[in-house]
Design an enzyme around this catalytic site. Sequence first.
Site, PDB file in Angstrom:
ATOM      1  N   ASP A  84      22.827 -11.225  -3.665  1.00 16.35           N
ATOM      2  CA  ASP A  84      23.156 -10.616  -2.388  1.00 16.35           C
ATOM      3  C   ASP A  84      22.271  -9.402  -2.132  1.00 16.35           C
ATOM      4  OD1 ASP A  84      26.445  -9.889  -0.873  1.00 16.35           O
ATOM      5  OD2 ASP A  84      24.407  -9.963  -0.046  1.00 16.35           O
ATOM      6  N   ALA A  86      21.763  -5.434  -0.284  1.00 14.73           N
ATOM      7  CA  ALA A  86      22.549  -4.189  -0.310  1.00 14.73           C
ATOM      8  C   ALA A  86      21.936  -3.212   0.680  1.00 14.73           C
ATOM      9  CB  ALA A  86      22.559  -3.586  -1.709  1.00 14.73           C
ATOM     10  N   ASP A  87      22.727  -2.244   1.101  1.00 13.26           N
ATOM     11  CA  ASP A  87      22.211  -1.224   2.023  1.00 13.26           C
ATOM     12  C   ASP A  87      21.591  -0.069   1.270  1.00 13.26           C
ATOM     13  OD1 ASP A  87      23.075  -2.547   4.410  1.00 13.26           O
ATOM     14  OD2 ASP A  87      25.100  -2.131   3.711  1.00 13.26           O
ATOM     15  N   LYS A  97      27.396  -1.472   0.492  1.00 12.79           N
ATOM     16  CA  LYS A  97      27.219  -2.754   1.184  1.00 12.79           C
ATOM     17  C   LYS A  97      28.141  -2.816   2.376  1.00 12.79           C
ATOM     18  CE  LYS A  97      26.931  -6.625  -0.998  1.00 12.79           C
ATOM     19  NZ  LYS A  97      25.873  -7.007  -0.018  1.00 12.79           N
ATOM     20  N   GLY A  98      27.801  -3.700   3.344  1.00  8.78           N
ATOM     21  CA  GLY A  98      28.663  -3.809   4.506  1.00  8.78           C
ATOM     22  C   GLY A  98      27.955  -3.482   5.807  1.00  8.78           C
ATOM     23  N   GLY A  99      26.638  -3.251   5.700  1.00  3.11           N
ATOM     24  CA  GLY A  99      25.856  -3.016   6.925  1.00  3.11           C
ATOM     25  C   GLY A  99      26.017  -4.194   7.883  1.00  3.11           C
ATOM     26  N   GLY A 100      26.225  -5.373   7.250  1.00  2.00           N
ATOM     27  CA  GLY A 100      26.407  -6.582   8.053  1.00  2.00           C
ATOM     28  C   GLY A 100      27.868  -6.964   8.224  1.00  2.00           C
ATOM     29  N   GLU A 106      31.693 -10.787   0.402  1.00  2.00           N
ATOM     30  CA  GLU A 106      30.611 -10.503  -0.555  1.00  2.00           C
ATOM     31  C   GLU A 106      31.179  -9.995  -1.871  1.00  2.00           C
ATOM     32  OE1 GLU A 106      28.407  -7.734   1.825  1.00  2.00           O
ATOM     33  OE2 GLU A 106      26.937  -9.243   2.416  1.00  2.00           O
TER      34      GLU A 106
HETATM   35  O1  DER Z   1      25.885  -6.000   4.600  1.00  2.00           O
HETATM   36  C1  DER Z   1      25.337  -6.165   3.507  1.00  2.00           C
HETATM   37  O2  DER Z   1      25.753  -5.613   2.441  1.00  2.00           O
HETATM   38  C2  DER Z   1      24.129  -7.058   3.457  1.00  2.00           C
HETATM   39  O3  DER Z   1      23.932  -7.488   2.149  1.00  2.00           O
HETATM   40  C3  DER Z   1      22.916  -6.361   4.056  1.00  2.00           C
HETATM   41  O4  DER Z   1      23.208  -5.055   4.468  1.00  2.00           O
HETATM   42  C4  DER Z   1      21.705  -6.339   3.169  1.00  2.00           C
HETATM   43  O5  DER Z   1      20.643  -5.649   3.809  1.00  2.00           O
HETATM   44  P1  DER Z   1      19.232  -6.384   4.097  1.00  2.00           P
HETATM   45  O6  DER Z   1      19.374  -7.016   5.438  1.00  2.00           O
HETATM   46  O7  DER Z   1      18.231  -5.280   4.039  1.00  2.00           O
HETATM   47  O8  DER Z   1      19.030  -7.422   3.014  1.00  2.00           O
END
Ligand code: DER
Length: 241
Positions: A84, A86-87, A97-100, A106
């Site tokens: 996965d 990460a931010d 994590k959790g930018g998305g 996750e």
């Molecule tokens: O939301 C998250 O944790 C995602 O994994 C994401 O933020 C990862 O970032 P990236 O688009 O730079 O891979």
Amino acid sequence: VEAAKRLAAFAAVDRHVGLKHKIIGIGSGSTVPYVVDRIVAQGAQANLGRVFVPTGFQSKELIIKAGLVLGDVDQYPKLDVTIDGADEVDDQLNSIKGGGACQLREKVLAEAAETWVIVADYRKNSKLLGTNWTQGIPIEVAPFAYAKVLTNLADMGSPATLPSGKPGLTLRMGKMKAGPVVSDNGMFIIDAPFPPELMAKPEELLHKIKMLTGVVEVGLFCNMARAAYFGNEASRHTHTH
Ligand code: DER
């Protein structure tokens, strides 16, 4: 940056996705597509009998479009490996994590996996969480409880505005949607920045936030990663526990 993402993803797959790895969790974000590319490149024979479990809508679409076999965590509650993005990641491999807005699924797949590996470009590697990712810790909350949790987080020291003057503690609002972002689980996301002295103890902060009634999951992943692969323009550089 794309080359760095690709480098990190390829290195992680080459090191952690072998023929014996059959149940594979695929995370979210813009780096994991390179993870899927590298797995597909291992060929049909290597991918025979493998099942890929997604961490959300984007991840599911990625698996389907790549022609890989989609599996569900209900069928495969134990995974061999999850990779996965990460931010932000510190040197102890704690991560934001959790930018998305996918951090609940996750974290479920991170915990359900024998091995959990982070892939990111060089911008994500910091000495102290919150240094580069300044918008705050993404926290998934039940809609019913968001206002109460906001007051709890303010009381814990999350500032209403950042030193830069940008908003601090906020309910994450949709860009092309009137109203808040809604996660794949029907929850809201709060972004909660904290001062460096609190971010310096991510596990303590994680536990405090997780205990707030109404919080579903916190975008701090502590003591979970086996390794993190950071691509940079020249070469890759890895941390291992
Ligand atoms: O939301 C998250 O944790 C995602 O994994 C994401 O933020 C990862 O970032 P990236 O688009 O730079 O891979």
